[in-house]
Design a protein around this motif. Structure first.
Motif, mmCIF file in Angstrom:
data_model
loop_
_atom_site.group_PDB
_atom_site.id
_atom_site.type_symbol
_atom_site.label_atom_id
_atom_site.label_comp_id
_atom_site.label_asym_id
_atom_site.label_seq_id
_atom_site.Cartn_x
_atom_site.Cartn_y
_atom_site.Cartn_z
ATOM 1 N N GLU A 127 55.286 13.040 16.526
ATOM 2 C CA GLU A 127 55.227 13.528 15.142
ATOM 3 C C GLU A 127 55.446 15.037 15.087
ATOM 4 O OE1 GLU A 127 51.360 13.377 13.027
ATOM 5 O OE2 GLU A 127 52.380 11.890 11.774
ATOM 6 N N ARG A 128 54.879 15.761 16.038
ATOM 7 C CA ARG A 128 55.050 17.224 16.092
ATOM 8 C C ARG A 128 56.503 17.590 16.392
ATOM 9 N NH1 ARG A 128 54.327 21.289 20.467
ATOM 10 N NH2 ARG A 128 54.166 19.467 21.781
ATOM 11 N N ASP A 143 50.502 18.742 25.943
ATOM 12 C CA ASP A 143 51.945 18.629 26.083
ATOM 13 C C ASP A 143 52.503 19.764 26.942
ATOM 14 O OD1 ASP A 143 54.466 17.400 25.573
ATOM 15 O OD2 ASP A 143 54.853 18.876 24.010
ATOM 16 N N ALA A 171 49.116 20.335 21.622
ATOM 17 C CA ALA A 171 49.954 21.402 22.175
ATOM 18 C C ALA A 171 49.535 21.728 23.607
ATOM 19 C CB ALA A 171 49.888 22.647 21.293
ATOM 20 N N LEU A 174 51.161 11.594 18.247
ATOM 21 C CA LEU A 174 51.000 12.937 17.682
ATOM 22 C C LEU A 174 52.029 13.907 18.267
ATOM 23 C CD1 LEU A 174 47.101 13.270 17.505
ATOM 24 C CD2 LEU A 174 48.707 12.883 15.613
ATOM 25 N N VAL A 175 52.355 13.759 19.551
ATOM 26 C CA VAL A 175 53.406 14.593 20.144
ATOM 27 C C VAL A 175 54.732 14.303 19.451
ATOM 28 C CG1 VAL A 175 54.786 15.015 22.227
ATOM 29 C CG2 VAL A 175 52.296 14.891 22.386
ATOM 30 N N TRP A 178 63.128 19.939 23.772
ATOM 31 C CA TRP A 178 61.781 19.467 24.095
ATOM 32 C C TRP A 178 61.852 18.472 25.257
ATOM 33 C CZ3 TRP A 178 60.460 14.244 23.427
ATOM 34 C CH2 TRP A 178 59.134 13.936 23.718
ATOM 35 N N ALA A 181 45.899 19.448 16.620
ATOM 36 C CA ALA A 181 47.167 20.144 16.888
ATOM 37 C C ALA A 181 47.057 21.003 18.142
ATOM 38 C CB ALA A 181 47.567 20.992 15.681
ATOM 39 N N SER A 201 58.583 16.911 13.315
ATOM 40 C CA SER A 201 58.326 17.944 12.312
ATOM 41 C C SER A 201 59.051 19.247 12.663
ATOM 42 C CB SER A 201 56.818 18.186 12.204
ATOM 43 O OG SER A 201 56.544 19.241 11.326
ATOM 44 N N GLU A 202 58.997 19.639 13.940
ATOM 45 C CA GLU A 202 59.687 20.861 14.359
ATOM 46 C C GLU A 202 61.202 20.721 14.215
ATOM 47 O OE1 GLU A 202 58.291 21.607 18.323
ATOM 48 O OE2 GLU A 202 56.360 22.373 17.622
#
Length: 186
Positions: free
Chosen positions: A67-68, A18, A15, A64-65, A83, A11, A71-72
């Motif tokens: 997915e994040r 990104d 972060a 993973l980006v 974003w 994570a 989720s947010e």
């Protein structure tokens, strides 16, 4: 536990990459988690190149980006368009592709809203809108809300050529869906 340490390292790395728009980060950012980083490099998702840490496969990072961001959007009610607009470089394209694929599979209202808002927002760069149209063109079969969006855009100035060339041309599923909805009638 090792599982939470792995999740934390991934994570934080996602972060950092990104936020900086880069594919590597200084290994020093993870000095406190040295054994976890070593394990991740050993089993394969990460690699160390000198003092830099990166993912072995960029597609895993992009996933993973996405997915994040998903989720947010769901948990914290953050608009994925914010974003997207925060970094509109070519770096963002694969992440956006992953995000839209995840959204189409898991949250169609959010998928439709992001498509519509991004395509209509004058602050979203052309290359990202082209990507969105390209993704729409691959929908087979196109979903009802996707057909409605394309039909609405076709009726607005400046969109016909883009929609025709990117979405409809040589795409029988799209032509059929638009014709069925009587969107091609004059």
């Amino acid at each position: 536990t090792l599982q939470s340490d792995v999740a934390d390292v991934l994570a934080r790395l996602v972060a950092s990459l990104d936020e900086r728009g880069r594919l590597d980060a200084p290994d020093a950012l993870f000095a406190q988690q040295g054994p976890t980083v070593d394990a991740l490099c050993s089993v394969g998702p990460l690699r160390r190149d000198g003092a830099l840490l990166s993912f072995v496969h960029q597609s895993y990072f992009d996933y993973l980006v996405a997915e994040r961001v998903l989720s947010e959007a769901v948990q914290a009610q953050r608009d994925p368009l914010d974003w997207l607009k925060s970094n509109q470089s070519l770096f963002r394209r694969d992440q956006l592709r992953q995000l839209l694929t995840l959204l189409r599979d898991s949250d169609r209202p959010l998928h439709g809203a992001l498509l519509s808002n991004a395509l209509r927002d004058p602050g979203v760069r052309f290359h990202l809108k082209q990507l969105l149209l390209g993704l729409l063109s691959q929908a087979d079969p196109p979903l009802d809300y996707e057909v409605r969006l394309v039909a609405e855009l076709v009726g607005q100035p400046g969109w016909w050529t883009q929609i025709h060339n990117s979405v409809i041309w040589a795409k029988s599923a799209w032509f059929d869906a638009l014709d069925r909805g009587e969107h091609l009638r004059t």
